[in-house]
Write a protein that holds these residues in place. Structure first.
Motif, PDB file in Angstrom:
ATOM      1  N   LEU A 296      -4.293  -4.952  -4.945  1.00 26.37           N
ATOM      2  CA  LEU A 296      -3.612  -4.603  -3.695  1.00 26.37           C
ATOM      3  C   LEU A 296      -2.096  -4.678  -3.832  1.00 26.37           C
ATOM      4  N   SER A 297      -1.620  -5.644  -4.582  1.00 30.83           N
ATOM      5  CA  SER A 297      -0.175  -5.746  -4.788  1.00 30.83           C
ATOM      6  C   SER A 297       0.307  -4.906  -5.967  1.00 30.83           C
ATOM      7  N   ARG A 298      -0.581  -4.614  -6.908  1.00 32.12           N
ATOM      8  CA  ARG A 298      -0.186  -3.858  -8.093  1.00 32.12           C
ATOM      9  C   ARG A 298      -0.105  -2.352  -7.847  1.00 32.12           C
ATOM     10  N   TRP A 299      -0.943  -1.835  -6.961  1.00 29.56           N
ATOM     11  CA  TRP A 299      -0.945  -0.390  -6.783  1.00 29.56           C
ATOM     12  C   TRP A 299       0.424   0.157  -6.381  1.00 29.56           C
ATOM     13  N   PRO A 300       1.138  -0.446  -5.428  1.00 28.80           N
ATOM     14  CA  PRO A 300       2.462   0.113  -5.105  1.00 28.80           C
ATOM     15  C   PRO A 300       3.398   0.148  -6.306  1.00 28.80           C
ATOM     16  N   GLU A 301       3.305  -0.849  -7.187  1.00 28.98           N
ATOM     17  CA  GLU A 301       4.147  -0.870  -8.385  1.00 28.98           C
ATOM     18  C   GLU A 301       3.762   0.243  -9.352  1.00 28.98           C
ATOM     19  N   LEU A 302       2.464   0.540  -9.433  1.00 30.54           N
ATOM     20  CA  LEU A 302       2.011   1.596 -10.335  1.00 30.54           C
ATOM     21  C   LEU A 302       2.310   2.983  -9.768  1.00 30.54           C
ATOM     22  N   LEU A 303       2.286   3.112  -8.453  1.00 23.52           N
ATOM     23  CA  LEU A 303       2.524   4.409  -7.828  1.00 23.52           C
ATOM     24  C   LEU A 303       4.002   4.782  -7.793  1.00 23.52           C
ATOM     25  N   ALA A 304       4.876   3.788  -7.685  1.00 16.76           N
ATOM     26  CA  ALA A 304       6.301   4.052  -7.458  1.00 16.76           C
ATOM     27  C   ALA A 304       6.935   4.977  -8.493  1.00 16.76           C
ATOM     28  N   PRO A 305       6.686   4.818  -9.802  1.00 20.92           N
ATOM     29  CA  PRO A 305       7.382   5.678 -10.783  1.00 20.92           C
ATOM     30  C   PRO A 305       6.732   7.029 -11.014  1.00 20.92           C
ATOM     31  N   LEU A 306       5.609   7.326 -10.371  1.00 21.89           N
ATOM     32  CA  LEU A 306       4.949   8.610 -10.609  1.00 21.89           C
ATOM     33  C   LEU A 306       5.789   9.757 -10.055  1.00 21.89           C
ATOM     34  N   VAL A 307       5.623  10.940 -10.641  1.00 20.15           N
ATOM     35  CA  VAL A 307       6.509  12.058 -10.299  1.00 20.15           C
ATOM     36  C   VAL A 307       6.121  12.728  -8.984  1.00 20.15           C
ATOM     37  N   GLN A 308       4.926  12.447  -8.481  1.00 19.03           N
ATOM     38  CA  GLN A 308       4.489  13.003  -7.201  1.00 19.03           C
ATOM     39  C   GLN A 308       4.021  11.868  -6.298  1.00 19.03           C
ATOM     40  N   PRO A 309       4.306  11.921  -4.992  1.00 18.14           N
ATOM     41  CA  PRO A 309       3.877  10.851  -4.095  1.00 18.14           C
ATOM     42  C   PRO A 309       2.355  10.835  -3.938  1.00 18.14           C
ATOM     43  N   VAL A 310       1.827   9.639  -3.687  1.00 17.79           N
ATOM     44  CA  VAL A 310       0.382   9.453  -3.503  1.00 17.79           C
ATOM     45  C   VAL A 310       0.163   8.659  -2.217  1.00 17.79           C
ATOM     46  N   PHE A 311      -0.716   9.143  -1.360  1.00 15.26           N
ATOM     47  CA  PHE A 311      -1.052   8.437  -0.128  1.00 15.26           C
ATOM     48  C   PHE A 311      -1.642   7.067  -0.445  1.00 15.26           C
ATOM     49  N   PHE A 312      -1.052   6.028   0.171  1.00 19.19           N
ATOM     50  CA  PHE A 312      -1.508   4.648  -0.006  1.00 19.19           C
ATOM     51  C   PHE A 312      -1.277   3.930   1.312  1.00 19.19           C
ATOM     52  N   GLN A 313      -2.268   3.168   1.754  1.00 15.77           N
ATOM     53  CA  GLN A 313      -2.090   2.406   2.982  1.00 15.77           C
ATOM     54  C   GLN A 313      -2.796   1.059   2.878  1.00 15.77           C
ATOM     55  N   ARG A 314      -2.328   0.115   3.703  1.00 13.77           N
ATOM     56  CA  ARG A 314      -2.983  -1.191   3.820  1.00 13.77           C
ATOM     57  C   ARG A 314      -3.126  -1.528   5.308  1.00 13.77           C
ATOM     58  N   GLU A 315      -3.951  -0.757   5.977  1.00 13.78           N
ATOM     59  CA  GLU A 315      -4.175  -0.946   7.408  1.00 13.78           C
ATOM     60  C   GLU A 315      -5.449  -1.723   7.705  1.00 13.78           C
ATOM     61  N   GLY A 316      -6.053  -2.296   6.666  1.00 14.34           N
ATOM     62  CA  GLY A 316      -7.253  -3.087   6.868  1.00 14.34           C
ATOM     63  C   GLY A 316      -8.517  -2.245   6.892  1.00 14.34           C
ATOM     64  N   THR A 317      -9.651  -2.927   6.975  1.00 10.94           N
ATOM     65  CA  THR A 317     -10.974  -2.307   7.062  1.00 10.94           C
ATOM     66  C   THR A 317     -11.629  -2.740   8.365  1.00 10.94           C
ATOM     67  N   LEU A 318     -12.228  -1.803   9.065  1.00  9.16           N
ATOM     68  CA  LEU A 318     -12.971  -2.103  10.284  1.00  9.16           C
ATOM     69  C   LEU A 318     -14.465  -1.983   9.983  1.00  9.16           C
ATOM     70  N   VAL A 319     -15.211  -3.047  10.270  1.00  8.39           N
ATOM     71  CA  VAL A 319     -16.660  -3.075  10.045  1.00  8.39           C
ATOM     72  C   VAL A 319     -17.348  -3.070  11.407  1.00  8.39           C
ATOM     73  N   LEU A 320     -18.237  -2.116  11.623  1.00  7.56           N
ATOM     74  CA  LEU A 320     -18.891  -1.946  12.923  1.00  7.56           C
ATOM     75  C   LEU A 320     -20.406  -1.931  12.756  1.00  7.56           C
ATOM     76  N   TRP A 321     -21.109  -2.130  13.853  1.00  5.78           N
ATOM     77  CA  TRP A 321     -22.556  -2.031  13.828  1.00  5.78           C
ATOM     78  C   TRP A 321     -23.074  -1.719  15.229  1.00  5.78           C
ATOM     79  N   HIS A 322     -24.248  -1.091  15.250  1.00  5.43           N
ATOM     80  CA  HIS A 322     -24.946  -0.864  16.501  1.00  5.43           C
ATOM     81  C   HIS A 322     -25.743  -2.119  16.864  1.00  5.43           C
ATOM     82  N   ARG A 323     -26.086  -2.243  18.119  1.00  7.91           N
ATOM     83  CA  ARG A 323     -26.728  -3.474  18.598  1.00  7.91           C
ATOM     84  C   ARG A 323     -27.990  -3.806  17.821  1.00  7.91           C
ATOM     85  N   GLN A 324     -28.769  -2.800  17.450  1.00  8.30           N
ATOM     86  CA  GLN A 324     -30.030  -3.070  16.757  1.00  8.30           C
ATOM     87  C   GLN A 324     -29.816  -3.628  15.353  1.00  8.30           C
ATOM     88  N   ASP A 325     -28.587  -3.545  14.854  1.00  9.80           N
ATOM     89  CA  ASP A 325     -28.301  -4.045  13.505  1.00  9.80           C
ATOM     90  C   ASP A 325     -27.491  -5.349  13.539  1.00  9.80           C
TER      91      ASP A 325
END
Length: 363
Positions: free
Chosen positions: A74-103
């Motif tokens: 998680l901390s290394r990816w921004p360092e690896l992406l920074a010097p690349l010649v083309q931008p790459v979509f990267f985000q750290r907005e978290g993960t949402l885990v959901l379920w229906h009532r029966q589960d």
């Protein structure tokens, strides 16, 4: 980074091969990349992936060693992406885990697993229980459809195909790199260290290395890419289900990667009608806007997997390093594998691999 060698031959131009080639070339090494396929990575498992960086979420199926590698990434990816010649979509907005009532029972079991992981890896951001109001705040388009969920802060994702393309462009722009397409090679084709030969051979061929590493097997995965202008999701969303843990990963341009299937098979045929219907119906159950989505691609690929489902570094002979077994966690653990491999190449051993509980194998 100072290297104690001048040249390498890298076999395979998937995710690991491209990462390794870019990193070594930037450190002043002469790099030759040999790939059996073409430049578009059509045979790479990394091309058919959601590229989620979710160590806590993945602990539902992965051991703590993999979780620690994912946290490192998680901390290394921004360092690896920074010097690349083309931008790459990267985000750290978290993960949402959901379920229906029966589960709900399955969700309770999952929450216990994640809580246990958090206790073992305290550097992970603590998971949060969320109610309907909090879910609607995180993802307004879901409204009040779900009464409960879990939010895993700090987890992330990137655009796998944009990354593969940017790594390729960076390799093509480097004067130290020579790319050999449609050129399958095996370690036995080289005598590393001899005159006129590379100093090291680094084998990143995934399932292509099975003739030399017969413990490898394929684990099939299927994903669907859809264009859904009516769907607004800000972060990867996972749906708890007793049979298949669905994920939906939003990419730029209203593209969504939907997946869940994991089949013990190296069958490379197209996705089945059954799995396609299950994935799409489950996605529709998360957000009704998927009903009007347009299917861009239905793809299947096999991930290279070792018997313990863990990645490994192996030195089958002097000056030959094999990197393999990334299984379903490729993008999540690739930076950790890269850094451990670099330590092996420069130090002869890897303290990082030991910290992750991953021993370098000599054969």
């Amino acid at each position: 980074m100072s290297l104690p060698f001048d040249s390498v031959a890298i076999l395979g131009a998937g995710l690991m091969g491209r990462l390794m080639a870019v990193t070594l070339a930037r450190s002043g090494c002469k790099v030759d990349v040999f790939e059996a396929g073409s430049a578009d990575a059509e045979g790479a498992a990394a091309r058919v992936a959601a590229a989620m960086l979710a160590p806590l979420a993945e602990s539902a199926v992965a051991p703590v060693s993999v979780v620690r590698m994912g946290q490192h990434a998680l901390s290394r990816w921004p360092e690896l992406l920074a010097p690349l010649v083309q931008p790459v979509f990267f985000q750290r907005e978290g993960t949402l885990v959901l379920w229906h009532r029966q589960d709900a029972t399955e969700a309770t079991r999952l929450a216990r697993v994640l809580a246990n992981t958090g206790a073992q890896v305290p550097e992970l951001a603590p998971m949060q229980s969320v109610d309907a109001r909090a879910i609607a705040t995180l993802e307004p388009s879901l409204g009040q459809r779900f009464a409960q969920g879990l939010f895993l802060p700090g987890e992330g994702q990137l655009d796998n195909r944009a990354l593969l393309a940017s790594l390729l462009a960076s390799l093509e722009a480097s004067p130290r790199v020579t790319l050999h397409w449609q050129s399958p090679r095996a370690p036995s084709d080289f005598t590393p260290g001899a005159a006129g030969q590379p100093d090291w051979v680094i084998d990143c061929r995934g399932l292509g290395a099975r003739p030399q590493w017969n413990a490898l097997r394929g684990v099939r995965g299927e994903v669907i890419r859809v264009h859904a202008p009516e769907v607004s999701l800000q972060r990867p969303t996972r749906l708890v289900h007793p049979r298949y843990p669905l994920y939906i990963a939003p990419k730029p341009g209203k593209l969504f990667v939907i997946g869940a299937t994991e089949i013990e098979s190296d069958d490379m045929s197209p996705a089945s009608v059954r799995s396609t219907l299950e994935l799409l119906s489950a996605a529709y159950a998360v957000h009704s806007g998927f009903a009007e989505a347009r299917i861009v691609e239905i793809a299947a690929q096999c991930r290279p997997t070792l018997p313990d489902n863990l990645p490994a570094l192996r030195l089958p002979q002097p000056r030959v390093l094999q990197i393999n077994g990334l299984y379903r966690h490729g993008f999540m653990i690739a930076p950790a594998m890269l850094d451990a491999a670099l330590e092996v190449l420069t130090l002869g051993h890897s303290p990082l691999a030991k910290r992750f509980g991953m021993q370098t194998q000599d054969t």
